[in-house]
Design an enzyme around this catalytic site. Sequence first.
Site, PDB file in Angstrom:
ATOM      1  N   ALA A  24      44.125  40.338  37.247  1.00  0.00           N
ATOM      2  CA  ALA A  24      42.843  41.010  37.463  1.00  0.00           C
ATOM      3  C   ALA A  24      42.639  41.414  38.926  1.00  0.00           C
ATOM      4  O   ALA A  24      41.942  42.383  39.210  1.00  0.00           O
ATOM      5  CB  ALA A  24      41.708  40.108  36.999  1.00  0.00           C
ATOM      6  N   ILE A 103      44.028  44.616  30.982  1.00  0.00           N
ATOM      7  CA  ILE A 103      43.813  45.368  29.743  1.00  0.00           C
ATOM      8  C   ILE A 103      43.282  46.758  30.056  1.00  0.00           C
ATOM      9  O   ILE A 103      42.845  47.474  29.166  1.00  0.00           O
ATOM     10  CB  ILE A 103      42.809  44.608  28.838  1.00  0.00           C
ATOM     11  CG1 ILE A 103      41.482  44.354  29.579  1.00  0.00           C
ATOM     12  CG2 ILE A 103      43.408  43.263  28.395  1.00  0.00           C
ATOM     13  CD1 ILE A 103      40.377  43.791  28.681  1.00  0.00           C
ATOM     14  N   ASP A 104      43.333  47.147  31.355  1.00  0.00           N
ATOM     15  CA  ASP A 104      42.634  48.350  31.797  1.00  0.00           C
ATOM     16  C   ASP A 104      43.499  49.608  31.826  1.00  0.00           C
ATOM     17  O   ASP A 104      43.005  50.700  32.112  1.00  0.00           O
ATOM     18  CB  ASP A 104      42.023  48.123  33.192  1.00  0.00           C
ATOM     19  CG  ASP A 104      43.051  47.618  34.220  1.00  0.00           C
ATOM     20  OD1 ASP A 104      44.240  47.984  34.132  1.00  0.00           O
ATOM     21  OD2 ASP A 104      42.644  46.855  35.123  1.00  0.00           O
ATOM     22  N   HIS A 121      48.353  40.994  27.568  1.00  0.00           N
ATOM     23  CA  HIS A 121      47.053  40.727  26.933  1.00  0.00           C
ATOM     24  C   HIS A 121      46.466  41.968  26.285  1.00  0.00           C
ATOM     25  O   HIS A 121      45.274  42.026  26.019  1.00  0.00           O
ATOM     26  CB  HIS A 121      46.077  40.126  27.954  1.00  0.00           C
ATOM     27  CG  HIS A 121      46.532  38.779  28.455  1.00  0.00           C
ATOM     28  ND1 HIS A 121      46.062  38.203  29.604  1.00  0.00           N
ATOM     29  CD2 HIS A 121      47.448  37.899  27.947  1.00  0.00           C
ATOM     30  CE1 HIS A 121      46.656  37.014  29.794  1.00  0.00           C
ATOM     31  NE2 HIS A 121      47.505  36.826  28.811  1.00  0.00           N
ATOM     32  N   CYS A 129      44.398  48.159  13.914  1.00  0.00           N
ATOM     33  CA  CYS A 129      44.179  47.366  12.710  1.00  0.00           C
ATOM     34  C   CYS A 129      44.950  46.061  12.862  1.00  0.00           C
ATOM     35  O   CYS A 129      46.118  46.065  13.242  1.00  0.00           O
ATOM     36  CB  CYS A 129      44.673  48.128  11.489  1.00  0.00           C
ATOM     37  SG  CYS A 129      44.742  47.092  10.007  1.00  0.00           S
ATOM     38  N   CYS A 132      47.865  46.298   9.703  1.00  0.00           N
ATOM     39  CA  CYS A 132      48.984  47.248   9.687  1.00  0.00           C
ATOM     40  C   CYS A 132      49.249  47.865  11.062  1.00  0.00           C
ATOM     41  O   CYS A 132      50.149  48.682  11.208  1.00  0.00           O
ATOM     42  CB  CYS A 132      48.748  48.339   8.645  1.00  0.00           C
ATOM     43  SG  CYS A 132      47.543  49.578   9.141  1.00  0.00           S
ATOM     44  N   CYS A 154      40.039  49.613   8.514  1.00  0.00           N
ATOM     45  CA  CYS A 154      41.210  50.469   8.749  1.00  0.00           C
ATOM     46  C   CYS A 154      41.302  51.532   7.656  1.00  0.00           C
ATOM     47  O   CYS A 154      41.240  51.209   6.464  1.00  0.00           O
ATOM     48  CB  CYS A 154      42.467  49.602   8.768  1.00  0.00           C
ATOM     49  SG  CYS A 154      43.993  50.560   8.731  1.00  0.00           S
ATOM     50  N   SER A 195      46.967  37.572  40.898  1.00  0.00           N
ATOM     51  CA  SER A 195      46.781  36.675  39.756  1.00  0.00           C
ATOM     52  C   SER A 195      46.586  35.260  40.260  1.00  0.00           C
ATOM     53  O   SER A 195      47.272  34.825  41.189  1.00  0.00           O
ATOM     54  CB  SER A 195      47.989  36.723  38.822  1.00  0.00           C
ATOM     55  OG  SER A 195      47.853  35.746  37.802  1.00  0.00           O
ATOM     56  N   SER A 196      45.651  34.554  39.642  1.00  0.00           N
ATOM     57  CA  SER A 196      45.454  33.142  40.004  1.00  0.00           C
ATOM     58  C   SER A 196      46.583  32.293  39.437  1.00  0.00           C
ATOM     59  O   SER A 196      46.679  31.108  39.735  1.00  0.00           O
ATOM     60  CB  SER A 196      44.109  32.648  39.488  1.00  0.00           C
ATOM     61  OG  SER A 196      44.047  32.785  38.083  1.00  0.00           O
TER      62      SER A 196
HETATM   63  P1  NAD Z   1      42.083  35.800  37.840  1.00  0.00           P
HETATM   64  O1  NAD Z   1      40.701  36.367  37.890  1.00  0.00           O
HETATM   65  O2  NAD Z   1      42.255  34.421  37.316  1.00  0.00           O
HETATM   66  O3  NAD Z   1      42.728  35.851  39.286  1.00  0.00           O
HETATM   67  C1  NAD Z   1      42.646  36.996  40.087  1.00  0.00           C
HETATM   68  C2  NAD Z   1      43.139  36.602  41.460  1.00  0.00           C
HETATM   69  O4  NAD Z   1      43.172  37.772  42.257  1.00  0.00           O
HETATM   70  C3  NAD Z   1      42.222  35.596  42.167  1.00  0.00           C
HETATM   71  O5  NAD Z   1      43.002  34.514  42.635  1.00  0.00           O
HETATM   72  C4  NAD Z   1      41.622  36.401  43.344  1.00  0.00           C
HETATM   73  O6  NAD Z   1      41.502  35.639  44.497  1.00  0.00           O
HETATM   74  C5  NAD Z   1      42.643  37.487  43.541  1.00  0.00           C
HETATM   75  N1  NAD Z   1      42.082  38.761  44.030  1.00  0.00           N
HETATM   76  C6  NAD Z   1      41.023  39.455  43.536  1.00  0.00           C
HETATM   77  N2  NAD Z   1      40.897  40.627  44.169  1.00  0.00           N
HETATM   78  C7  NAD Z   1      41.887  40.682  45.104  1.00  0.00           C
HETATM   79  C8  NAD Z   1      42.269  41.641  46.079  1.00  0.00           C
HETATM   80  N3  NAD Z   1      41.633  42.813  46.192  1.00  0.00           N
HETATM   81  N4  NAD Z   1      43.333  41.360  46.855  1.00  0.00           N
HETATM   82  C9  NAD Z   1      44.007  40.166  46.744  1.00  0.00           C
HETATM   83  N5  NAD Z   1      43.684  39.239  45.838  1.00  0.00           N
HETATM   84  C10 NAD Z   1      42.646  39.484  45.018  1.00  0.00           C
HETATM   85  O7  NAD Z   1      42.956  36.875  37.054  1.00  0.00           O
HETATM   86  P2  NAD Z   1      44.223  36.707  36.143  1.00  0.00           P
HETATM   87  O8  NAD Z   1      45.219  35.809  36.793  1.00  0.00           O
HETATM   88  O9  NAD Z   1      44.619  38.080  35.771  1.00  0.00           O
HETATM   89  O10 NAD Z   1      43.655  35.975  34.840  1.00  0.00           O
HETATM   90  C11 NAD Z   1      42.434  36.383  34.268  1.00  0.00           C
HETATM   91  C12 NAD Z   1      42.473  36.816  32.803  1.00  0.00           C
HETATM   92  O11 NAD Z   1      41.405  37.731  32.532  1.00  0.00           O
HETATM   93  C13 NAD Z   1      43.712  37.567  32.451  1.00  0.00           C
HETATM   94  O12 NAD Z   1      44.177  37.003  31.285  1.00  0.00           O
HETATM   95  C14 NAD Z   1      43.299  39.028  32.199  1.00  0.00           C
HETATM   96  O13 NAD Z   1      43.827  39.450  30.948  1.00  0.00           O
HETATM   97  C15 NAD Z   1      41.798  39.012  32.052  1.00  0.00           C
HETATM   98  N6  NAD Z   1      41.067  40.046  32.855  1.00  0.00           N
HETATM   99  C16 NAD Z   1      41.532  41.341  32.943  1.00  0.00           C
HETATM  100  C17 NAD Z   1      40.874  42.297  33.755  1.00  0.00           C
HETATM  101  C18 NAD Z   1      41.410  43.717  33.853  1.00  0.00           C
HETATM  102  O14 NAD Z   1      42.032  44.209  32.902  1.00  0.00           O
HETATM  103  N7  NAD Z   1      41.239  44.413  34.991  1.00  0.00           N
HETATM  104  C19 NAD Z   1      39.742  41.916  34.471  1.00  0.00           C
HETATM  105  C20 NAD Z   1      39.282  40.599  34.350  1.00  0.00           C
HETATM  106  C21 NAD Z   1      39.962  39.676  33.554  1.00  0.00           C
HETATM  107 ZN    ZN Z   2      45.501  48.762   8.547  1.00  0.00          ZN
END
Ligand code: NAD
Ligand code: ZN
Length: 249
Positions: A24, A103-104, A121, A129, A132, A154, A195-196
């Site tokens: 994220a 997911i973006d 994710h 669906c 299918c 669906c 990512s955390s």
């Molecule tokens: P997380 O929120 O757990 O971790 C994000 C990490 O990024 C944090 O440690 C934060 O300190 C760091 N961070 C944020 N902005 C930053 C920047 N500009 N520069 C440097 N570091 C930065 O995210 P994750 O590990 O992806 O896990 C969260 C779950 O939530 C995932 O499973 C994901 O599918 C979902 N999610 C997705 C989105 C999206 O699609 N954009 C948004 C939110 C959550």
């Molecule tokens: Zn279907």
Amino acid sequence: MTDQVSQLAGMLAAASSAVVFTGAGISTESGIPDFRSPGGIWTRMMPIDFSDYLADPDARRESWRRRFEMEETWNAVRPNAGHRAVAELAARGIVSHVITQNIDALHQASGVPADRVIELHGNTTYAKCLDCQARMEIADIRRHFEAHGDAPACGACGGIVKTATISFGQAMPEGEMARAHRATEGCDLMLVLGSSLGVYPAAGFPLLACRRGVPLVIVNREPTPQDRFAELVIRDEIGPTMDSVIGAL
Ligand code: NAD
Ligand code: ZN
């Protein structure tokens, strides 16, 4: 240029099948809150568990209401400097695959070919669906929802339709997991961006690369549990950092 930026540029220059693993954090500079931000979407609402989505029509309606509420946001978001840097590395043949938890769909929007992006994710920009796997568009589902108060079944098999994301309690997508394994087995550098590294099984891929002896680099604002395995940790903003890295290549 900092030493860390030139070190990462040097490691990338020597790589030909690097894997970028994103969370994220790479999308916060596009205006999408990450998991932890106070007031973020995830902290305001309890996530709807997959078993509830299957069993309870009210849970499905609530889930769609939340999705439609986000529609303008998802349509308006654009890739940022971090996504663009990753696309540039892919175009130069340095990065073989992008494994993302997001997911973006912003990696594809920034120009990484879809067959190089592995979405662990899923993807919220369309629906599928659950039986299918037929694809449906969010706008069509919304029209039906507004007319009938419910998402349509669906059209092909009558199954339950859901955004193409992986919910809490839902099995990981087998094909994407297998592709992520293959990409990680073949990589010569693992670069984590935003990512955390706390969500499993996704966070197992950087560890898998480490076990193969592949160097791990983590660019993240906050410490992560895998920092101690990394050859290089850059605790800074992703966009400006990766911009400088591209400039130094
Ligand atoms: P997380 O929120 O757990 O971790 C994000 C990490 O990024 C944090 O440690 C934060 O300190 C760091 N961070 C944020 N902005 C930053 C920047 N500009 N520069 C440097 N570091 C930065 O995210 P994750 O590990 O992806 O896990 C969260 C779950 O939530 C995932 O499973 C994901 O599918 C979902 N999610 C997705 C989105 C999206 O699609 N954009 C948004 C939110 C959550
Ligand atoms: Zn279907």
